[in-house]
Design an enzyme around this catalytic site. Structure first.
Site, PDB file in Angstrom:
ATOM      1  N   GLU A 164      13.472  53.943  15.308  1.00  0.00           N
ATOM      2  CA  GLU A 164      12.097  53.470  15.461  1.00  0.00           C
ATOM      3  C   GLU A 164      11.564  53.883  16.835  1.00  0.00           C
ATOM      4  O   GLU A 164      12.296  53.879  17.828  1.00  0.00           O
ATOM      5  CB  GLU A 164      12.098  51.939  15.357  1.00  0.00           C
ATOM      6  CG  GLU A 164      10.780  51.260  15.685  1.00  0.00           C
ATOM      7  CD  GLU A 164      10.938  49.749  15.832  1.00  0.00           C
ATOM      8  OE1 GLU A 164       9.967  49.036  15.521  1.00  0.00           O
ATOM      9  OE2 GLU A 164      12.023  49.292  16.242  1.00  0.00           O
ATOM     10  N   ASN A 198       3.068  51.265  13.572  1.00  0.00           N
ATOM     11  CA  ASN A 198       4.457  51.613  13.855  1.00  0.00           C
ATOM     12  C   ASN A 198       4.943  52.375  12.625  1.00  0.00           C
ATOM     13  O   ASN A 198       5.100  51.795  11.554  1.00  0.00           O
ATOM     14  CB  ASN A 198       5.262  50.332  14.087  1.00  0.00           C
ATOM     15  CG  ASN A 198       6.659  50.601  14.602  1.00  0.00           C
ATOM     16  OD1 ASN A 198       7.198  51.674  14.401  1.00  0.00           O
ATOM     17  ND2 ASN A 198       7.259  49.608  15.249  1.00  0.00           N
ATOM     18  N   LYS A 255       5.098  50.281   9.213  1.00  0.00           N
ATOM     19  CA  LYS A 255       5.860  49.036   9.263  1.00  0.00           C
ATOM     20  C   LYS A 255       5.051  47.847   8.755  1.00  0.00           C
ATOM     21  O   LYS A 255       3.940  47.597   9.218  1.00  0.00           O
ATOM     22  CB  LYS A 255       6.328  48.800  10.699  1.00  0.00           C
ATOM     23  CG  LYS A 255       7.290  47.624  10.887  1.00  0.00           C
ATOM     24  CD  LYS A 255       7.775  47.616  12.327  1.00  0.00           C
ATOM     25  CE  LYS A 255       8.765  46.497  12.618  1.00  0.00           C
ATOM     26  NZ  LYS A 255       9.245  46.571  14.018  1.00  0.00           N
ATOM     27  N   GLU A 261       4.455  43.417  19.280  1.00  0.00           N
ATOM     28  CA  GLU A 261       4.114  44.289  18.155  1.00  0.00           C
ATOM     29  C   GLU A 261       2.891  43.780  17.397  1.00  0.00           C
ATOM     30  O   GLU A 261       2.091  44.566  16.887  1.00  0.00           O
ATOM     31  CB  GLU A 261       5.306  44.432  17.209  1.00  0.00           C
ATOM     32  CG  GLU A 261       6.405  45.309  17.764  1.00  0.00           C
ATOM     33  CD  GLU A 261       7.422  45.692  16.716  1.00  0.00           C
ATOM     34  OE1 GLU A 261       7.027  46.316  15.709  1.00  0.00           O
ATOM     35  OE2 GLU A 261       8.603  45.344  16.889  1.00  0.00           O
ATOM     36  N   CYS A 306      12.926  48.575  11.434  1.00  0.00           N
ATOM     37  CA  CYS A 306      13.395  47.461  12.252  1.00  0.00           C
ATOM     38  C   CYS A 306      13.331  46.115  11.534  1.00  0.00           C
ATOM     39  O   CYS A 306      14.134  45.848  10.657  1.00  0.00           O
ATOM     40  CB  CYS A 306      12.634  47.435  13.572  1.00  0.00           C
ATOM     41  SG  CYS A 306      13.466  46.485  14.872  1.00  0.00           S
ATOM     42  N   ASN A 308      14.801  49.113  17.116  1.00  0.00           N
ATOM     43  CA  ASN A 308      14.986  48.840  18.542  1.00  0.00           C
ATOM     44  C   ASN A 308      15.178  47.332  18.630  1.00  0.00           C
ATOM     45  O   ASN A 308      14.188  46.585  18.601  1.00  0.00           O
ATOM     46  CB  ASN A 308      13.744  49.207  19.353  1.00  0.00           C
ATOM     47  CG  ASN A 308      13.547  50.694  19.572  1.00  0.00           C
ATOM     48  OD1 ASN A 308      13.541  51.169  20.698  1.00  0.00           O
ATOM     49  ND2 ASN A 308      13.344  51.427  18.494  1.00  0.00           N
TER      50      ASN A 308
END
Length: 328
Positions: free
Chosen positions: A47, A110, A127, A146, A171, A196
Site C-alpha cells: 500500500e 488510496n 480502498k 486516512e 490494508c 502499512n
C-alpha cells in the site's frame, strides 16, 4: 493443464519523507528484477508504495497533502517501472495515493492497480474500509488520518488476468470478512493486499503484542473461507519514527502460509500458486451455490452496526427478528 502463477510478495522497508519518487521506483525495479530472475509472473507491492505513509501527520495545507498523490499513472517518475515490466514480461500490483478529477470534481483515493506483462493497467481498486479518524487528535503519538485525506472506494471487483480470477484489497480491508466474500462470490482465485500497519495502536495499545498475529489471522481465514490465494505485502520497519509490522506472506486456499518474508526490509517471498487448488475448496466445503443460505444474512446489508442501520438511522429495538435476543 495446471493454471500456475509464480508470485512474489515484494516487501519494502521504510520510505523516508525525504526520499524521492525516483529513488523509491529504483527500489521497486530492483525487486522486480529479482522476481523475474526467480521465474515470477507477478510481483505485488505494498500500500502507498511510492511515498512514506503520510496519514501519520496532520496537514492543514492542501498543497502539502497533494504532494503525496499521483495525478497520472504511469507518470514521468513511474514510467520506468512500467517499461521494465513490459521488457521483462512480468506483471505487478502497486499501491499509491491517487488524485483524479471526475465530472469536474477532485477526488483522492488510496488506490491499487494491477498491471499485466505487457505493462498495461488491467484493473484498479480504491480502498473501501478507511481506518483511523478525520480530525487532528493531539493525544496520539502519531496520527492515522486516512478518513481525512481519502474518500472510500465503491466496491470489490475482480478481473480475468494471469490465467485466473484476480482481486485486490488494501490494508484495513483485510480485517473485514465482507472484503473476501464479495470477491469470493465472483470466483476470485488470488487476492492481492498491500498494507502499512503500525505495531502500536493508540486507541487500543493492548493489541500491540498481537498486531502480527491478527495480520495473518484475517488473511488466512479469508483465504480458507473463500478458497483463494491471498498475497499480503507490507511496507515494514521503523518509518519516520513509527514501527510497522512486516510479515509479508503468500497464503494458499487451505489457509496455510506457503511463503513469508523474515525481515523488515526490502525482500521477496515467492510461491508457485496452482490456481486449480482453489477448486478443492470452492467445489466442496465452500461450494457457495450448494451451501450458502443468503436469505438468512439480510442483516449484513440492512445494518451498518449494532446501533445503526445501513441508511444511517438508529436501530429500533422492535426491528429485532425472532431469535435475535432481547434488550438487556
Amino acid at each position: 493443464m495446471a493454471r500456475c502463477v509464480t508470485v512474489a510478495a515484494g516487501q519494502l522497508g521504510p520510505i523516508a519523507r525525504s526520499d524521492t519518487r525516483r529513488e523509491v521506483v529504483a527500489r521497486l525495479m530492483a525487486l522486480m528484477r529479482q522476481a523475474k530472475a526467480n521465474g515470477c509472473d507477478l510481483i505485488v507491492y505494498p500500500e502507498l508504495a511510492l511515498t512514506t505513509f503520510f496519514p501519520r501527520w496532520y496537514f492543514e495545507d492542501q498543497a502539502a497533502i497533494d504532494n503525496f498523490f499521483e495525478r497520472e499513472m504511469p507518470g514521468a517518475e513511474t514510467q520506468a517501472l512500467f517499461d521494465l515490466a513490459r521488457a521483462s514480461g512480468i506483471g505487478f500490483c502497486l499501491g499509491y495515493a491517487e488524485l483524479t478529477v471526475e465530472a469536474g470534481l477532485v477526488h483522492r483515493y488510496n488506490t491499487s492497480i494491477l498491471v499485466d506483462k505487457n505493462g498495461a493497467i488491467v484493473a484498479k481498486y480504491r480502498k473501501v474500509h478507511l481506518p483511523g479518524h478525520a480530525e487532528h487528535e493531539p493525544w496520539r503519538k502519531f496520527q492515522h488520518l486516512e478518513k481525512r485525506y481519502f474518500e472510500p472506494g465503491s466496491g470489490f471487483g475482480v478481473v480475468d488476468a494471469f490465467g485466473g480470477v484476480m482481486g485486490m484489497a488494501i490494508c484495513n480491508d483485510r480485517r473485514w470478512s465482507e472484503t473476501y466474500r464479495v470477491m469470493g462470490l465472483q470466483g476470485v482465485e488470488m487476492v492481492m493486499i498491500g498494507y502499512n500497519t503500525p505495531v502500536h495502536n493508540p486507541p487500543a495499545p493492548e493489541h500491540d503484542d498481537l498486531s502480527l498475529f491478527h495480520n495473518h489471522l484475517v488473511m488466512q481465514s479469508g483465504a480458507y473461507q473463500n478458497g483463494t490465494f491471498v498475497v499480503g505485502v507490507a511496507k515494514a520497519g521503523v518509518e519516520e519514527g513509527v514501527d510497522h509490522i512486516g510479515g509479508s506472506c503468500i497464503i494458499a486456499p487451505s489457509g496455510e502460509i506457503v511463503a513469508r518474508c523474515t525481515t523488515k526490509g526490502d525482500e521477496l517471498a515467492i510461491a508457485r500458486c496452482d490456481l486449480d487448488l482453489c477448486n478443492s475448496y470452492k467445489r466442496t466445503i465452500f461450494n457457495f451455490d450448494v451451501h450458502r443460505q443468503p436469505q438468512a444474512y439480510g442483516m449484513i446489508v440492512e445494518r451498518k452496526g449494532v446501533a445503526t442501520m445501513a441508511d444511517g438511522t438508529a436501530v429500533h429495538t422492535l426491528s429485532r427478528r425472532p431469535g435475535e435476543g432481547r434488550d438487556p
